[in-house]
Design a protein around this motif. Structure first.
Motif, PDB file in Angstrom:
ATOM      1  N   HIS A  58       0.870  -1.174   0.000  1.00  0.00           N
ATOM      2  CA  HIS A  58       0.000   0.000   0.000  1.00  0.00           C
ATOM      3  C   HIS A  58       0.906   1.223   0.000  1.00  0.00           C
ATOM      4  N   VAL A  59       0.677   2.135  -0.938  1.00  0.00           N
ATOM      5  CA  VAL A  59       1.527   3.323  -1.043  1.00  0.00           C
ATOM      6  C   VAL A  59       0.656   4.568  -1.003  1.00  0.00           C
ATOM      7  N   SER A  60       1.211   5.642  -0.460  1.00  0.00           N
ATOM      8  CA  SER A  60       0.448   6.891  -0.365  1.00  0.00           C
ATOM      9  C   SER A  60       1.382   8.078  -0.170  1.00  0.00           C
ATOM     10  N   ASP A  61       0.888   9.243  -0.528  1.00  0.00           N
ATOM     11  CA  ASP A  61       1.559  10.512  -0.255  1.00  0.00           C
ATOM     12  C   ASP A  61       0.465  11.570  -0.173  1.00  0.00           C
ATOM     13  N   SER A  62       0.326  12.183   0.998  1.00  0.00           N
ATOM     14  CA  SER A  62      -0.758  13.148   1.225  1.00  0.00           C
ATOM     15  C   SER A  62      -0.468  14.510   0.627  1.00  0.00           C
ATOM     16  N   GLU A  63       0.740  14.722   0.115  1.00  0.00           N
ATOM     17  CA  GLU A  63       1.112  16.063  -0.348  1.00  0.00           C
ATOM     18  C   GLU A  63       1.440  16.122  -1.838  1.00  0.00           C
ATOM     19  N   VAL A  64       2.120  15.100  -2.355  1.00  0.00           N
ATOM     20  CA  VAL A  64       2.619  15.136  -3.738  1.00  0.00           C
ATOM     21  C   VAL A  64       2.236  13.840  -4.438  1.00  0.00           C
ATOM     22  N   ALA A  65       1.988  13.935  -5.726  1.00  0.00           N
ATOM     23  CA  ALA A  65       1.633  12.728  -6.498  1.00  0.00           C
ATOM     24  C   ALA A  65       2.795  11.732  -6.512  1.00  0.00           C
ATOM     25  N   LEU A  66       2.437  10.461  -6.522  1.00  0.00           N
ATOM     26  CA  LEU A  66       3.456   9.403  -6.528  1.00  0.00           C
ATOM     27  C   LEU A  66       3.971   9.139  -7.943  1.00  0.00           C
ATOM     28  N   SER A  67       5.105   8.478  -8.010  1.00  0.00           N
ATOM     29  CA  SER A  67       5.710   8.156  -9.311  1.00  0.00           C
ATOM     30  C   SER A  67       5.855   6.649  -9.499  1.00  0.00           C
ATOM     31  N   THR A  68       6.729   6.007  -8.707  1.00  0.00           N
ATOM     32  CA  THR A  68       6.987   4.565  -8.865  1.00  0.00           C
ATOM     33  C   THR A  68       7.251   3.916  -7.513  1.00  0.00           C
ATOM     34  N   VAL A  69       7.017   2.612  -7.485  1.00  0.00           N
ATOM     35  CA  VAL A  69       7.493   1.800  -6.380  1.00  0.00           C
ATOM     36  C   VAL A  69       8.345   0.694  -6.986  1.00  0.00           C
ATOM     37  N   LYS A  70       9.518   0.492  -6.419  1.00  0.00           N
ATOM     38  CA  LYS A  70      10.448  -0.513  -6.910  1.00  0.00           C
ATOM     39  C   LYS A  70      10.632  -1.601  -5.869  1.00  0.00           C
TER      40      LYS A  70
END
Length: 445
Positions: free
Chosen positions: A56-68
């Motif tokens: 599960h990935v999240s960022d409340s401030e900036v859009a996400l890019s990738t998970v490696k």
């Protein structure tokens, strides 16, 4: 006017500077609050698995890019999976656990790296226990049949059957576990590698009941014929050829080991003397030689060497002399004519004292009525014996001069003459008087 222009320029520069600052501020790096949570705890896997994971990935401030997802053996990253993360939420994927030889059971590190569009990252690492898969069996796959290889020890498998002396096939391992993969082991650059179905050239000294074995840890397999010459081991060139380079002494016993049907091989009478009891002794002058075993034609190609290279004729008449051309070939001209293929050039046996010799049998290793070959200084194009460099007084073979039916230096058979079928002829090139005054004798025996 000048002051007005200066004010305009200063004003434009100020606007540009403000605009630039705003642009820089808009694209500030390393901001945000990326967070990652592993939803499917992983503690163990097998080498060769396609390891499934969910995060599960999240960022409340900036859009996400990738998970490696990255897998490390000690400090070496061995594989990686990259997933685009356009929005917060759950993501699933797989990462392959490489099946490498000589890597024992142990711990690896699985690292997850989440990055947002400002390039800020967060990481989480987990230790996982990796094990070699315990295959219940393997399968030897040949063109005509498949054989089950039973487990006979840790990582060790064998199929014991009534096999021919030569067996070609690849080895297949079944899928182990829900995340495992079927794997193939084949022949690549003379060794066994994962991921190939090229046939492995197993070979035994004789046909009959014997085991074909394979170790899934070391990738070692057997049997492969080990051929020795005076105790020195041949190295495999391909499925049908192997070579060894060593010093051989004139008149000394020569021993070949590892070839069960050696009695069926053609033994070159130029280089070896065969006694009544089958033992061999070396006839060439003492020196270094390359001996190539041709398992297809069943004979040994012997070539003189100087250091690590094939020998060439030297100015003083020492070294080697080679034959390139038509109408001659060992062990039979019908199946292995030299022709103008320099790779197949024949090395005359160096007898010492600047004399070189080749022994042929008419109708077998030399044509009875038509030859067109010449002597060269090396195994390849370059120095050669021209028509004025060789003289002969024999009444069957002549030396070409470019006008008598053969190119300069090429040998031919005189009109109305033949080499008697089945009879052995010895061609001797004597360079005692110099390389430009070679004397050729042709004697029958």
């Amino acid at each position: 006017m000048k002051r007005y222009l200066i004010n305009i320029l200063l004003g434009t520069a100020a606007i540009t500077a403000v605009s630039s600052c705003k642009k820089d501020e808009k694209y500030t790096y390393q901001i945000g609050d990326p967070k990652i949570e592993l939803k499917s705890p992983i503690s163990a896997a097998n080498f060769g698995d396609s390891l499934e994971f969910q995060v599960h990935v999240s960022d409340s401030e900036v859009a996400l890019s990738t998970v490696k997802a990255q897998l490390y053996f000690t400090d070496d990253k061995v594989t990686e999976t990259v997933i685009r993360t356009k929005q917060n939420g759950d993501y699933a994927g797989k990462i392959y656990v490489p099946f490498l030889k000589d890597i024992p059971d142990g711990k690896a590190t699985l690292k997850f790296v989440l990055q947002n569009i400002s390039q800020k990252i967060t990481e989480q690492s987990f230790d996982i226990n990796l094990s070699r898969p315990d295959f219940p069996y393997l399968t030897l796959v040949t063109e005509s049949k498949s054989y089950r290889m039973e487990k006979v020890g840790r990582n060790q498998y064998a199929a014991k059957e009534n096999f021919a002396a030569e067996v070609k096939g690849y080895i297949q391992a079944p899928k182990v576990g829900t995340q495992g993969n079927a794997m193939n082991f084949g022949w690549v650059n003379n060794v066994i590698n994962l991921g190939s179905t090229a046939e492995i050239p197993f070979s035994n000294s004789t046909s009959g009941v014997y085991p074909i074995q394979f170790n899934t840890l070391t990738f070692q397999a057997s049997p492969f014929i080990v051929v020795l010459l005076n105790g020195s081991q041949f190295s495999r060139l391909d499925d049908k050829h192997a070579k060894v380079e060593l010093e051989l002494a004139q008149g000394k016993t020569t021993t070949f080991e590892g070839i069960a049907d050696l009695q069926d091989w053609w033994i070159d009478p130029d280089f070896f003397t065969k006694a009544a009891d089958g033992s061999l002794s070396f006839k060439g002058s003492t020196g270094k030689y390359r001996v190539t075993a041709d398992f297809n034609l069943k004979y040994f190609v012997v070539e003189a060497m100087t250091g690590n290279d094939l020998a060439k004729l030297q100015d003083d008449g020492s070294g080697a002399v080679w034959i390139i051309g038509e109408g001659i070939g060992k062990p039979k001209v019908s199946s292995n004519q030299v022709g103008w293929n320099t790779d197949k050039a024949l090395c005359l046996v160096p007898l010492g004292n600047k004399k070189y010799q080749i022994t042929v049998k008419a109708g077998e290793s030399i044509n009875s009525d038509n030859i067109n070959f010449k002597f060269f200084h090396q195994k390849g194009w370059g120095g050669e014996f021209g028509g004025t460099d060789v003289t002969t007084s024999n009444d069957i073979v002549f030396v070409g001069d470019g006008k008598n039916g053969r190119d300069s230096g090429n040998l031919g058979i005189k009109t109305g003459k033949v080499l008697e079928a089945g009879k052995t002829y010895v061609f001797t090139l004597d360079l005692t008087a110099g390389n430009k005054k070679a004397v050729l004798t042709v004697a029958s025996k």
